[in-house]
Design a protein around this motif. Structure first.
Motif, PDB file in Angstrom:
ATOM      1  N   LYS A   1      49.265 151.667  47.965  1.00 57.16           N
ATOM      2  CA  LYS A   1      48.107 151.013  48.615  1.00 57.16           C
ATOM      3  C   LYS A   1      48.424 150.309  49.705  1.00 57.16           C
ATOM      4  O   LYS A   1      49.356 149.273  49.696  1.00 57.16           O
ATOM      5  CB  LYS A   1      47.575 150.196  47.390  1.00 57.16           C
ATOM      6  CG  LYS A   1      46.222 149.256  47.952  1.00 57.16           C
ATOM      7  CD  LYS A   1      45.813 148.550  46.475  1.00 57.16           C
ATOM      8  CE  LYS A   1      44.533 147.825  47.162  1.00 57.16           C
ATOM      9  NZ  LYS A   1      44.013 146.807  46.023  1.00 57.16           N
ATOM     10  N   GLY A   2      47.572 150.164  50.845  1.00 57.14           N
ATOM     11  CA  GLY A   2      47.971 149.532  52.050  1.00 57.14           C
ATOM     12  C   GLY A   2      48.945 150.152  53.070  1.00 57.14           C
ATOM     13  O   GLY A   2      49.538 149.394  54.080  1.00 57.14           O
ATOM     14  N   CYS A   3      49.350 151.209  52.786  1.00 59.40           N
ATOM     15  CA  CYS A   3      50.408 151.969  53.511  1.00 59.40           C
ATOM     16  C   CYS A   3      50.025 151.991  55.010  1.00 59.40           C
ATOM     17  O   CYS A   3      48.588 152.390  55.388  1.00 59.40           O
ATOM     18  CB  CYS A   3      50.872 153.295  53.132  1.00 59.40           C
ATOM     19  SG  CYS A   3      51.775 154.221  54.103  1.00 59.40           S
TER      20      CYS A   3
ATOM     21  N   GLU B   1      51.214 146.115  48.415  1.00 61.68           N
ATOM     22  CA  GLU B   1      50.496 145.143  49.432  1.00 61.68           C
ATOM     23  C   GLU B   1      50.446 143.784  48.892  1.00 61.68           C
ATOM     24  O   GLU B   1      50.376 142.973  49.843  1.00 61.68           O
ATOM     25  CB  GLU B   1      49.034 145.804  49.411  1.00 61.68           C
ATOM     26  CG  GLU B   1      48.241 145.483  50.476  1.00 61.68           C
ATOM     27  CD  GLU B   1      46.825 146.075  50.382  1.00 61.68           C
ATOM     28  OE1 GLU B   1      46.211 146.234  51.305  1.00 61.68           O
ATOM     29  OE2 GLU B   1      46.167 146.557  49.325  1.00 61.68           O
TER      30      GLU B   1
ATOM     31  N   LYS C   1      53.307 141.966  50.661  1.00 61.18           N
ATOM     32  CA  LYS C   1      53.377 142.143  52.037  1.00 61.18           C
ATOM     33  C   LYS C   1      53.687 140.619  52.669  1.00 61.18           C
ATOM     34  O   LYS C   1      53.358 139.451  52.497  1.00 61.18           O
ATOM     35  CB  LYS C   1      51.791 142.557  52.573  1.00 61.18           C
ATOM     36  CG  LYS C   1      51.943 142.763  54.239  1.00 61.18           C
ATOM     37  CD  LYS C   1      50.572 143.272  54.554  1.00 61.18           C
ATOM     38  CE  LYS C   1      50.472 143.666  56.111  1.00 61.18           C
ATOM     39  NZ  LYS C   1      49.379 144.091  56.407  1.00 61.18           N
TER      40      LYS C   1
ATOM     41  N   SER D   1      57.133 144.484  52.549  1.00 62.34           N
ATOM     42  CA  SER D   1      57.080 143.799  51.496  1.00 62.34           C
ATOM     43  C   SER D   1      58.255 142.981  51.101  1.00 62.34           C
ATOM     44  O   SER D   1      59.196 143.889  51.208  1.00 62.34           O
ATOM     45  CB  SER D   1      56.161 144.515  50.584  1.00 62.34           C
ATOM     46  OG  SER D   1      57.047 145.664  49.946  1.00 62.34           O
TER      47      SER D   1
END
Length: 179
Positions: free
Chosen positions: A31-33, A140, A143, A152
């Motif tokens: 998630k958030g790549c 995420e 991060k 992260s």
């Protein structure tokens, strides 16, 4: 294997000025790549012998300290099949250049012969040729834009040779570095 980017003067993904090769294909789907398009194994273009040659020739420049291989996920088994002979050639032709790789898999997972997601007959030889491994999925919630060479704070920057020799993860001094 497909590749989706090559940067010939990269300073963000390892120490010094480097050539960075982005490979396609990743099953982590963090998630958030920052590079979601690279999840698709068919994204980009085929990593042909001509492209490999161009990347390897870029390492001849005296100001290039080495190569970084990231993605996507270089350590997906299908990518290892292509990357192992490529990395072997780099080691032969440029033994003084450093090789950095990034992986969402943990170092311990890569070493685990029972982990069929990422461990194959190519894994250990590739690790033995890798100087630095940045491991761990991007999280995420963890991060941190102030970290060097990672996104992260759960991710580790590992000295691979020392870790293989001692049987324990040896963290790099670059873990302390901040932008």
């Amino acid at each position: 294997m497909n590749c989706c980017g090559i940067y010939y003067c990269d300073t963000a993904n390892g120490v010094g000025i480097r050539t960075s090769l982005y490979v396609s294909g990743c099953t982590h789907h963090c998630k958030g790549c920052f590079n979601e398009a690279t999840w698709d194994f068919n994204y980009g273009k085929l990593f042909t012998p001509e492209i490999a040659e161009e990347v390897i020739k870029s390492l001849a420049r005296p100001y290039i300290q080495g190569i970084t291989i990231l993605g996507g996920e270089p350590w997906e088994i299908v990518n290892q099949k292509v990357l192992r002979p490529f990395i072997e050639r780099i080691r032969r032709e440029y033994p003084d250049k450093t090789i950095w790789t990034y992986s969402g898999y943990l170092f311990e997972e890569l070493l685990d012969p029972d982990n069929k997601r990422c461990h194959s007959e190519d894994t250990l030889p590739m690790l033995e040729m890798t100087d630095i491994l940045v491991d761990g999925e991007f999280i995420e919630a963890r991060k941190n834009l102030k970290l060097r060479f990672r996104g992260s704070d759960n991710q580790r920057i590992i000295k691979v040779k020392e870790s293989l020799e001692t049987g324990e993860v040896v963290l790099s001094e670059y873990m302390q570095g901040r932008i």
